[in-house]
Design an enzyme around this catalytic site. Structure first.
Site, PDB file in Angstrom:
ATOM      1  N   ARG A  61      65.121 -46.836  99.174  1.00  0.00           N
ATOM      2  CA  ARG A  61      64.086 -46.107  99.927  1.00  0.00           C
ATOM      3  C   ARG A  61      62.731 -46.796  99.879  1.00  0.00           C
ATOM      4  NH1 ARG A  61      61.758 -41.956  97.525  1.00  0.00           N
ATOM      5  NH2 ARG A  61      63.636 -41.219  96.492  1.00  0.00           N
ATOM      6  N   TYR A 116      48.659 -38.305 122.771  1.00  0.00           N
ATOM      7  CA  TYR A 116      50.083 -38.076 123.055  1.00  0.00           C
ATOM      8  C   TYR A 116      50.414 -36.607 122.764  1.00  0.00           C
ATOM      9  CZ  TYR A 116      55.126 -39.108 122.453  1.00  0.00           C
ATOM     10  OH  TYR A 116      56.482 -39.144 122.546  1.00  0.00           O
ATOM     11  N   ASP A 188      46.065 -44.336 117.474  1.00  0.00           N
ATOM     12  CA  ASP A 188      47.415 -44.537 118.008  1.00  0.00           C
ATOM     13  C   ASP A 188      47.294 -45.690 119.008  1.00  0.00           C
ATOM     14  OD1 ASP A 188      49.778 -44.550 119.458  1.00  0.00           O
ATOM     15  OD2 ASP A 188      50.022 -42.376 119.371  1.00  0.00           O
ATOM     16  N   LYS A 213      58.381 -48.482 121.411  1.00  0.00           N
ATOM     17  CA  LYS A 213      57.932 -49.038 122.684  1.00  0.00           C
ATOM     18  C   LYS A 213      57.997 -50.570 122.649  1.00  0.00           C
ATOM     19  CE  LYS A 213      57.164 -44.722 123.698  1.00  0.00           C
ATOM     20  NZ  LYS A 213      55.976 -43.988 123.302  1.00  0.00           N
TER      21      LYS A 213
HETATM   22  C1  LIG Z   1      55.997 -42.715 122.593  1.00  0.00           C
HETATM   23  C2  LIG Z   1      54.719 -42.502 121.902  1.00  0.00           C
HETATM   24  C3  LIG Z   1      54.690 -41.951 120.631  1.00  0.00           C
HETATM   25  C4  LIG Z   1      55.918 -41.420 119.924  1.00  0.00           C
HETATM   26  O1  LIG Z   1      56.868 -42.388 119.662  1.00  0.00           O
HETATM   27  P1  LIG Z   1      58.381 -41.948 119.371  1.00  0.00           P
HETATM   28  O2  LIG Z   1      58.960 -43.175 118.794  1.00  0.00           O
HETATM   29  O3  LIG Z   1      58.950 -41.529 120.684  1.00  0.00           O
HETATM   30  O4  LIG Z   1      58.355 -40.819 118.392  1.00  0.00           O
HETATM   31  C5  LIG Z   1      53.465 -41.818 120.011  1.00  0.00           C
HETATM   32  N1  LIG Z   1      52.328 -42.196 120.621  1.00  0.00           N
HETATM   33  C6  LIG Z   1      52.329 -42.729 121.850  1.00  0.00           C
HETATM   34  C7  LIG Z   1      51.030 -43.129 122.463  1.00  0.00           C
HETATM   35  C8  LIG Z   1      53.511 -42.888 122.535  1.00  0.00           C
HETATM   36  O5  LIG Z   1      53.491 -43.385 123.768  1.00  0.00           O
END
Ligand SMILES: *Cc1c(COP(=O)(O)O)cnc(C)c1O
Length: 398
Positions: A61, A116, A188, A213
């Protein structure tokens, strides 16, 4: 947990660091890539070693050679102010882990209104239940964020540019005020990635990626990363440890594999998306294109100042139209898949309406809105496909 120990990559360009960082050829028997280490137990050779927790790896972990390779590469990508990077099983878990790690009952959190949506759901859900209050602010607030800071405010969270509507906050201006009040600044940074926006060099303490992403880049993993400077890293490292956050080894490997090619993919996404955005600006069906790299975008000056590139994600506002016209467009295009997430090799389109959940700002774009992700397909094929969609849209208008 791997923190920055080696800085031999510090003088290399980020594209080179993406290819070279985190590789330990000798430990990998000469192979270019690390093994996918599956492991819980790590055996210690002697009782004394066990007692002293002696050894680079102690328990699955807490890290493996596979996670170490990815973390070292991410540390190089995040830049000289990065003290460590935590790995989480999704982007949302990177956000929730960060907020749980830095906040406590009675604290106040400021979040930009274009965050988000699941970030808001977490703040208004679990955080609220744990006695942590969140207020949302206009993403264009800049230094006026000062007016929203209370005695119990602990952190400010931004997204640059924000989800869907892509307003561009002035991160350095917000961070300067936040720092003067002793707050932590969380970004973010999924849209630009650290390759095009070095958050940690702009006053941000914690830079989050939905690695689902562009880092993954192939629509085949869920993954998140939390990069922190030396002030915030101990909190993040503790939070990850206490919450028991860890990732499956295959996903760690795929995140690292995606990272190796991210610079060339992003360069293509950027070029193709700007080309597509400029073409859409010439179309009569399109009222407005929202893309910070376009000179007439309201966020352009900040984008030019703070970013070194743009990704493949932008939005458009269509002429006012009934649902049937929007559906005609969406059901006509074939190269633009309809689905959530983005950052993979393929083009995507979704309709969105953030007016239903924003609270500090009003969203009145003047027509229906679509978010596009421009993938790695040939750009002329994409334009031809979308042109057919726009023609179907116009035809449905009558
Ligand atoms: C997609 C996204 C997330 C969340 O990511 P996941 O892997 O789907 O949980 C967080 N912040 C932004 C800006 C995003 O586009």
């Amino acid at each position: 947990m791997i923190s920055r120990q080696r800085n031999e990559t510090a003088t290399l360009h980020p594209e080179t660091a993406l290819v070279t960082a985190g590789r330990d050829t000798l430990a990998q028997h000469g192979f270019v890539n690390p093994p996918v280490v599956r492991g819980s137990t790590v055996l210690y050779p002697t009782a004394d070693d066990l007692r002293a927790h002696r050894g680079e790896f102690q328990y699955g972990r807490h890290g493996t050679p596979t996670t170490k390779a990815l973390q070292e590469a991410l540390i190089a990508l995040e830049g000289p102010n990065c003290a460590g990077v935590g790995l989480t099983p999704s982007g949302v878990s990177a956000i929730s882990t960060t907020l749980l790690a830095v906040l406590k009952t009675g604290d106040h959190l400021l979040v930009c209104d274009n965050a988000y949506r699941p970030t808001r759901l977490f703040c208004d859900g679990l955080l609220k239940r744990y006695g942590i209050a969140t207020d949302y602010f206009d993403p264009l607030i800049g230094a006026d964020i000062a007016a929203h800071i209370k005695p119990n405010t602990r952190a400010v969270m931004v997204e640059a540019p924000g989800s869907q509507s892509l307003e561009m906050p002035d991160v350095p201006a917000i961070a300067t005020v936040a720092k003067a009040h002793g707050l932590l600044v969380i970004d973010d940074n999924t849209w630009a990635t650290p390759l095009y926006h070095r958050s940690l060099d702009q006053g941000v303490d914690i830079s989050i990626q939905a690695a689902t992403k562009y880092i993954g880049g192939h629509s085949d993993i869920m993954f998140g990363t939390i990069a922190a400077n030396k002030e915030a890293w101990p909190l993040i490292a503790d939070g990850i440890r206490q919450l028991g956050v860890c990732c499956g080894p295959d996903d760690v490997f795929l995140a690292l594999r995606g990272l190796r090619t991210m610079a060339v993919r992003l360069a293509h996404h950027q070029r193709a998306a700007i080309d597509m955005a400029q073409w859409l600006q010439t179309r009569p069906e399109v009222l407005r294109v929202i893309h910070p790299a376009l000179p007439d975008d309201p966020g352009h000056a900040i984008w030019r100042r703070d970013f070194t590139g743009a990704s493949g994600l932008f939005s458009i506002v269509l002429q006012p139209a009934p649902q049937v016209a929007i559906d005609a467009l969406l059901d006509t295009v074939t190269l633009f898949g309809m689905g959530y997430s983005w950052g993979g090799f393929e083009s995507l389109v979704i309709p969105f309406d953030c007016s239903t959940y924003r609270s500090a700002t009003a969203w009145n774009p003047g027509g229906p809105t679509l978010r596009l992700h421009i993938g790695l397909e040939n750009i002329d094929d994409l334009k031809a496909d979308f042109a057919r969609g726009l023609e179907a849209f116009a035809a449905a208008l009558g």
